[in-house]
Motif scaffolding. Structure first.
Motif, short mmCIF file in Angstrom:
data_model
loop_
_atom_site.label_atom_id
_atom_site.label_comp_id
_atom_site.label_asym_id
_atom_site.label_seq_id
_atom_site.Cartn_x
_atom_site.Cartn_y
_atom_site.Cartn_z
N ASP A 1 38.48 44.69 41.74
CA ASP A 1 39.57 45.35 41.40
C ASP A 1 40.25 44.51 40.28
O ASP A 1 41.57 44.78 39.81
N GLY A 2 40.29 43.31 40.07
CA GLY A 2 40.86 42.32 39.25
C GLY A 2 40.66 40.86 39.31
O GLY A 2 39.60 40.51 39.93
N THR A 3 41.50 40.12 38.77
CA THR A 3 41.28 38.82 38.75
C THR A 3 42.55 37.93 38.87
O THR A 3 43.42 38.40 38.63
N ALA A 4 42.48 36.77 39.64
CA ALA A 4 43.66 36.18 39.87
C ALA A 4 43.40 34.73 39.34
O ALA A 4 42.31 34.24 38.85
N ILE A 5 44.63 34.36 38.79
CA ILE A 5 44.57 33.07 38.00
C ILE A 5 45.82 32.17 38.56
O ILE A 5 46.76 32.48 39.08
N HIS A 6 45.62 30.79 38.16
CA HIS A 6 46.62 29.48 38.23
C HIS A 6 46.91 29.08 37.08
O HIS A 6 46.46 29.11 36.06
N TRP A 7 48.17 28.33 37.00
CA TRP A 7 48.78 27.89 35.78
C TRP A 7 48.45 26.24 35.57
O TRP A 7 48.94 25.51 34.54
N TYR A 8 47.67 25.56 36.51
CA TYR A 8 47.62 24.15 36.31
C TYR A 8 46.88 23.38 35.53
O TYR A 8 46.90 22.33 35.37
N GLN B 1 41.85 30.52 40.27
CA GLN B 1 41.93 29.46 39.56
C GLN B 1 42.46 29.17 38.14
O GLN B 1 42.96 30.18 37.52
N ASN B 2 42.36 27.98 37.47
CA ASN B 2 43.04 27.92 36.32
C ASN B 2 42.44 28.58 34.98
O ASN B 2 41.12 28.82 34.88
N ARG B 3 43.29 28.88 34.05
CA ARG B 3 42.81 29.93 33.11
C ARG B 3 41.85 29.39 31.97
O ARG B 3 41.26 30.15 31.12
N GLU B 4 41.98 27.94 32.21
CA GLU B 4 40.99 27.62 30.97
C GLU B 4 39.49 28.01 31.05
O GLU B 4 38.74 27.93 30.16
N HIS B 5 39.03 28.31 32.40
CA HIS B 5 37.67 28.69 32.66
C HIS B 5 37.39 30.26 33.03
O HIS B 5 36.45 30.60 33.41
N LEU B 6 38.47 30.80 32.50
CA LEU B 6 38.65 32.22 32.75
C LEU B 6 37.38 32.94 32.33
O LEU B 6 36.64 33.96 33.18
N LYS B 7 37.16 32.87 31.11
CA LYS B 7 35.93 33.52 30.41
C LYS B 7 34.78 33.80 31.08
O LYS B 7 34.20 34.78 31.37
N GLU B 8 34.11 32.67 31.62
CA GLU B 8 32.99 32.54 32.29
C GLU B 8 33.00 33.43 33.49
O GLU B 8 32.01 34.12 33.94
N TRP B 9 34.11 33.39 34.23
CA TRP B 9 34.23 34.28 35.39
C TRP B 9 34.14 35.71 35.20
O TRP B 9 33.76 36.49 35.86
N ILE B 10 35.00 36.02 34.16
CA ILE B 10 35.21 37.35 33.60
C ILE B 10 33.99 37.95 33.30
O ILE B 10 33.47 39.17 33.68
N ASP B 11 33.12 36.89 32.65
CA ASP B 11 31.82 37.62 32.21
C ASP B 11 30.80 37.85 33.19
O ASP B 11 29.91 38.72 33.33
N SER B 12 31.03 36.86 34.34
CA SER B 12 30.02 37.36 35.46
C SER B 12 30.46 38.82 36.26
O SER B 12 29.69 39.53 36.90
N GLN B 13 31.82 38.63 36.60
CA GLN B 13 32.39 39.65 37.31
C GLN B 13 31.95 41.15 36.62
O GLN B 13 31.80 42.19 37.48
#
Length: 498
Positions: free
Chosen positions: A287-294, A264-276
């Motif tokens: 294996d990685g992370t997917a993001i959107h541009w919206y 999903q969108n990049r502005e919330h990326l950090k909290e998902w990265i920290d969990s993964q």
């Protein structure tokens, strides 16, 4: 006699200087798409204007390598595949060639949806039978008339092949706490069933001769305003599902298939990265992370992208969905795609504090800026949304109209290649899988530049001049250089060969 000797000396000197200048000249091909009418046009005259004093200096640094490219491409949706079934074979073939053939954009990375999405004709699931925990009635028959034939046609014309990333919008309603297509969460009692669903999907597609490269766990786990198919996770809920259910399941049956989190969108990326990537146990199967541009029509969110890369530099970071949303396509009007007239979902519906992220924008600018910004901030793959839509921006069961790079009038069997198509091709055609993004020095902050070195030794440099004034450029690589000019509102790909 002395005059003759001096003349011979001058001729030899001029010849030596001319030879040296040619030896110091970079061997480069230049392709341009511009508001003035070029569409991935190969330029024969691209020399700089000697009357312009200001020169932009770009120095390529191939020894300073960054991320490895996974690929570029678009998505196989039911809407796109359905439309290809509605037009003539000639036009269908031309579109497939334009995306996947050697004469076209040479897409190398793609995405499709598991079960239905908003860009389906109706809502459906491969597991429709309630209580079927062992998925004995699992079937991909829904895809056999449209999505699968479209993928197979693409495979026929793709010389190098392409990867497929598959994403679910929702589990079957009977597996969820709200029993609905929209919203709700996966019930814990069906975690193993849902993990098995992914494995069954790989098996079913493999039986059709199609390999699935990877999955995202869930498209937009934060939801979409409860408008169309969705299923919600918190970061830790997704990590738990992957760590204890999906990861172990695929490890047993399909260990080669990749798992990408978030999506999903990049502005919330950090909290998902920290969990993964909290520790070795949580990160084992990601294996990685997917993001959107919206999240914005202009903001790249470089800090978030750099954070994700630094946290897990050996994992994938793939932009998995982007489109001009909330707009009906402009038919055969190239100029519109270069003007700041488009508005996105946030123009009307973003919270007041986020409105500034959603001004009017030019579609070409948004694509070029985002892809260059992503590549310069460690993103290794970039996937567009629908490859083909009609003049209404559908079909779409929710009537959530959007724009695609190629628009068709299925009633009159006409095809329109928008400037977005050519913009994407500037990257996908010339920056190939396994290329390495390289560092560079750029003296003009208003000229956007990225570069990558391909496995064959060629270097692709993509320039985007968003302004209306042309720019003179001196591009150097080691001890060689070339002088070029890029006009205003133009994208250029420079291919440097030995």
């Amino acid at each position: 006699m002395k005059i003759i000797k001096n003349f011979i000396y001058l001729v030899l000197l001029f010849t030596m200087i001319n030879c040296n200048s040619k030896q110091n000249q970079l061997n480069v091909e230049v392709y341009e798409t511009s508001a003035s009418g070029n569409n991935l046009t190969k330029l024969t005259n691209f020399s700089s204007d000697e009357n312009q004093e200001e020169v932009v200096k770009i120095k390529l640094l191939p020894s300073e390598k960054r991320q490895t490219i996974t690929g570029f491409g678009g998505s196989f949706t039911e809407s796109s595949a359905y439309l290809l079934n509605k037009i003539s074979k000639k036009n269908r073939d031309s579109i497939i060639e334009a995306y996947f053939g050697e004469s076209g954009a040479k897409y190398s990375l793609s995405r499709t949806h598991m079960n239905s999405s908003d860009f389906s004709l109706s809502q459906y699931s491969y597991a429709p039978v309630e209580g079927d925990k062992e998925l004995k009635h699992f079937s991909i028959d829904e895809d056999k008339d449209d999505i699968i034939p479209m993928i197979k046609d693409a495979m026929k014309v793709s010389k190098d092949g392409f990867k497929i990333l598959s994403s679910p919008w929702t589990a079957s309603p009977w597996m969820k706490d709200n029993k609905e297509w929209v919203g709700g969460k996966l019930l814990p009692e069906y975690y193993d069933t849902w993990a098995l669903f992914f494995s069954k999907y790989v098996d079913a597609y493999k039986a059709e001769g199609i390999d699935i490269w990877g999955f995202t766990v869930e498209n937009e786990p934060l939801g979409n305003g409860n408008n169309w198919e969705s299923m919600h996770y918190t970061p830790d809920e997704m990590t738990n599902f992957v760590q204890n259910h999906l990861g172990p399941q695929l490890e047993k049956t399909h260990p080669e298939v990749k798992i990408l989190g978030y999506d999903q969108n990049r502005e919330h990326l950090k909290e998902w990265i920290d969990s993964q990537y909290k520790n070795e146990e949580t990160s084992k199967y990601f294996d990685g992370t997917a993001i959107h541009w919206y999240a914005s029509t202009y903001e790249i969110f470089p800090e978030e992208l750099q954070y994700a890369y630094n946290k897990a530099p050996n994992k994938y970071l793939i932009q998995s969905e982007a489109c001009v949303d909330s707009e009906v396509p402009k038919w055969k009007d190239d100029a519109w795609y270069w003007k700041k007239e488009a508005t996105d979902w946030g123009w009307d519906w973003a919270p007041e504090q986020d409105k500034h992220f959603h001004p009017k924008y030019a579609p070409v600018n948004r694509y070029a800026r985002d892809i260059i910004g992503c590549l310069n901030n460690y993103v290794d793959g970039w996937i567009d949304w629908n490859m083909v839509l009609n003049k209404q921006g559908g079909p779409n069961w929710f009537k959530n109209w959007c724009v695609a790079p190629i628009i068709v009038d299925e009633e009159n069997d006409e095809v329109y290649f928008t400037p977005i198509y050519y913009t994407l091709a500037h990257f996908s055609k010339f920056i190939r899988p396994e290329a390495k993004v390289i560092n560079l020095e750029n003296s003009d902050k208003d000229l956007l530049v990225t570069a990558a070195e391909n496995l064959d030794g060629t270097i692709a440099v993509v320039l985007f001049n968003e302004g209306t004034t042309s720019k003179n450029i001196s591009l150097s690589l080691n001890d060689k250089n070339v002088a070029i000019q890029i006009q205003g509102q133009a994208i250029q790909t420079l291919v440097i060969t030995n």
